[in-house]
Structure formats: structure tokens, C-alpha cells
Design an enzyme around this catalytic site. Structure first.
Site, short mmCIF file in Angstrom:
data_model
loop_
_atom_site.label_atom_id
_atom_site.label_comp_id
_atom_site.label_asym_id
_atom_site.label_seq_id
_atom_site.Cartn_x
_atom_site.Cartn_y
_atom_site.Cartn_z
N GLY A 13 35.33 35.50 40.65
CA GLY A 13 35.58 35.05 42.02
C GLY A 13 37.08 34.41 42.53
O GLY A 13 37.83 34.33 41.57
N LEU A 15 39.01 35.77 44.51
CA LEU A 15 39.77 36.82 44.20
C LEU A 15 41.16 36.60 44.89
O LEU A 15 41.21 36.20 46.00
CB LEU A 15 38.98 38.19 44.88
CG LEU A 15 37.53 38.27 44.34
CD1 LEU A 15 36.77 39.38 44.83
CD2 LEU A 15 37.65 38.42 42.74
N HIS A 19 43.22 40.42 40.75
CA HIS A 19 41.89 40.94 40.58
C HIS A 19 41.93 42.35 41.38
O HIS A 19 41.40 43.35 40.84
CB HIS A 19 40.90 40.04 41.36
CG HIS A 19 40.63 38.76 40.82
ND1 HIS A 19 40.79 37.90 41.33
CD2 HIS A 19 40.12 38.38 39.67
CE1 HIS A 19 40.56 36.58 40.64
NE2 HIS A 19 40.18 36.91 39.47
N GLU A 130 46.11 41.34 31.47
CA GLU A 130 47.05 40.76 30.63
C GLU A 130 47.31 39.55 30.62
O GLU A 130 47.85 38.76 29.61
CB GLU A 130 48.37 41.68 30.35
CG GLU A 130 48.24 42.99 29.64
CD GLU A 130 49.48 43.69 29.65
OE1 GLU A 130 50.62 43.41 30.12
OE2 GLU A 130 49.42 44.80 28.96
P1 AMP Z 1 39.20 35.64 36.26
O1 AMP Z 1 38.45 35.53 37.56
O2 AMP Z 1 40.11 34.82 36.38
O3 AMP Z 1 38.04 35.37 35.11
O4 AMP Z 1 39.93 37.06 35.96
C1 AMP Z 1 39.05 38.29 36.17
C2 AMP Z 1 40.20 39.27 35.49
O5 AMP Z 1 41.03 39.33 36.46
C3 AMP Z 1 40.38 39.08 34.06
O6 AMP Z 1 40.54 40.14 33.17
C4 AMP Z 1 41.71 38.39 34.14
O7 AMP Z 1 42.84 38.74 33.24
C5 AMP Z 1 42.39 39.34 35.39
N1 AMP Z 1 43.30 38.55 36.13
C6 AMP Z 1 43.33 37.18 36.48
N2 AMP Z 1 44.64 37.03 37.09
C7 AMP Z 1 45.31 38.27 37.02
C8 AMP Z 1 46.57 38.50 37.43
N3 AMP Z 1 47.46 37.63 38.00
N4 AMP Z 1 47.04 39.84 37.11
C9 AMP Z 1 46.25 40.76 36.39
N5 AMP Z 1 44.95 40.51 36.13
C10 AMP Z 1 44.63 39.33 36.40
#
Ligand code: AMP
Length: 235
Positions: A13, A15, A19, A130
Site C-alpha cells: 500500500g 501506492l 506500484h 527491481e
Molecule cells: P512495497 O509496497 O514497497 O512492498 O512494493 C510492492 C512492489 O512494488 C514490490 O515489488 C516493489 O519492488 C515494487 N516497487 C516499489 N517501489 C518501486 C519503484 N520505485 N519502482 C518500481 N517498483 C517498485
């Protein structure tokens, strides 16, 4: 792959555009896209960090609707951990390094929740950023090791205009910290050695968890005040 492939984007979340780029990738490659929002308590090694993690479900749901997501999974911890976390997934090598060396039990928590979510949703394709490079590698390796019937899709890191990798944690930075935070990516890209990056960032007041070059990638985790930032670049 099935005729009507299902894409899945697991998130915690708060977002942002990072995301949304995963959601876009899923929507372009699948007939249906499902997103989960679950702040997984098992991957936080510090309860203050867990409690401070930003949450705004109403805003998130609005964004998901606008993004054209077909379904949202919003479980609570008792629904995910019906066994009270008696069962978990542990990796004993790469997960001990980098973030794993600084965050006790973190990757057990990550791998376990991803396994559970994938088993619940049973997608054809699951999308990961990534930005969390070590996490992505470990999830890929887990899917292969357990012969999981899912395709793990990697998505490029989305950045702010000054280069800072987008992260839900960025909103915890005050104005001064936010201005400074851009130096992380700049230094990872520009400094010729990991040691140079460590020195540069320490000089700017970052607390360094690690900066390491591994297999053509430079990965770092640093802290500004109570906020932990991670990033990585191709070298
Ligand atoms: P999180 O909500 O931080 O657990 O992230 C959920 C997904 O979004 C994970 O696969 C993260 O690697 C991806 N994600 C988070 N920040 C970024 C970003 N700046 N660029 C690309 N993917 C992201």
C-alpha cells in the site's frame, strides 16, 4: 500460460507511481489484474518501523480503481497467518547478506508472505520491482526451487525527477532529508567504487547499512534519521 492469464501485483500500500508501473505492466500482459495490499508484520524486524509504515487504504483503493485493476485483496494478518506463523519459507544463503544481514528474519517474512499470496491468488504472472533487487532475486529463486507454476516478471525502478527511487517510505522524510536523499542514486551511479559511495554518503550524514558490488550490480541501504532507503544500479 492459460488463455485468460491472471496478473498479480503484491504491495504494502501507500501506492505511488512505482506500484502503478507494475500494474500497467500486468494490465498490458494479462486479461485480469489483481493487486494485494497487506502490510506484512512478519517482514518488519522493528515494531516501531511497522507502526510507522504509512497506510491510506481509501486513497489506495481510489488509485487502483482509476488504474483499472479488476480486484483487490486486502487481507488481515489473521487471515494470512492462520497457523500463527508455524510454517515459513527460509533461504539460507543470499538472504543472509545485504538487507538480510541488517534485518533479522526479514526475508523469511517476505518469502513466506509471497508464497502464501501466490498460493491464494494463483496468478500466471506476478510482478515485482527491481528497486527491491535482493527481494526480486530471492522470489525468483524460490519460485524455481519449489517448481511454482508462476512467471515472475521484473519491472524497472521508477524514480523521482532528481533520481530518488520512489518508495512509500519517502513520505517519512522531512524537507531537508528529502533534498539530501537524491545523493544516494547520484553517488551509486557516479562514484567509481563502493568504498567511494560509502565515504561520500557518510560525509553527507547518511548512516550506511551497506554498499556492495555483487555480480554487476551495486546495491545500497542507508538511513536518514529513522528512514531506511534502499537502491541499486547496474554497474
Ligand atoms: P512495497 O509496497 O514497497 O512492498 O512494493 C510492492 C512492489 O512494488 C514490490 O515489488 C516493489 O519492488 C515494487 N516497487 C516499489 N517501489 C518501486 C519503484 N520505485 N519502482 C518500481 N517498483 C517498485
Amino acid at each position: 500460460m492459460q488463455e485468460s492469464p491472471l496478473g498479480f501485483v503484491p504491495t504494502m500500500g501507500a501506492l505511488h507511481q512505482g506500484h502503478l508501473s507494475l500494474i500497467e505492466a500486468s494490465r498490458s500482459q494479462n486479461v485480469l489484474t489483481i493487486v494485494s495490499i497487506f502490510i506484512n508484520p512478519k517482514q518488519f524486524d522493528e515494531s516501531v518501523d511497522f507502526e510507522a509504515y504509512p497506510a491510506d487504504h481509501e486513497h489506495d483503493l481510489e488509485q487502483l480503481e482509476k488504474a483499472g485493476v479488476d480486484a483487490v485483496l486486502l487481507p488481515d494478518a489473521t487471515q494470512i497467518y492462520t497457523d500463527d506463523y508455524r510454517f515459513k519459507v527460509t533461504e539460507n544463503d543470499f538472504s543472509r547478506r545485504l538487507c538480510g544481514a541488517h534485518r533479522q528474519g526479514h526475508f523469511d517474512g517476505v518469502l513466506t508472505v509471497v508464497m502464501r499470496l501466490l498460493n491464494l491468488v494463483r496468478p500466471d504472472n506476478a510482478y515485482f520491482g527491481e528497486k527491491d533487487y535482493q527481494q526480486l532475486q530471492l522470489i525468483r529463486d524460490m519460485a524455481a526451487a519449489f517448481f511454482m507454476p508462476v512467471n515472475i516478471v521484473a519491472c524497472a525502478t521508477v524514480r523521482e525527477t532528481d533520481g530518488l527511487a520512489m518508495s512509500s517510505r519517502n513520505q517519512q522524510l522531512d524537507e531537508q532529508q528529502r533534498a539530501k536523499a537524491a545523493a544516494l542514486y547520484a553517488s551509486l551511479k557516479q562514484d567509481p567504487t563502493a568504498d567511494g559511495v560509502r565515504q561520500k554518503l557518510a560525509g553527507l550524514g547518511f548512516e550506511i547499512d551497506y554498499v556492495e558490488d555483487i555480480a554487476g550490480r551495486r546495491l545500497a541501504a542507508v538511513r536518514l534519521g529513522n528512514t531506511r532507503l534502499i537502491d541499486n544500479v547496474d554497474i
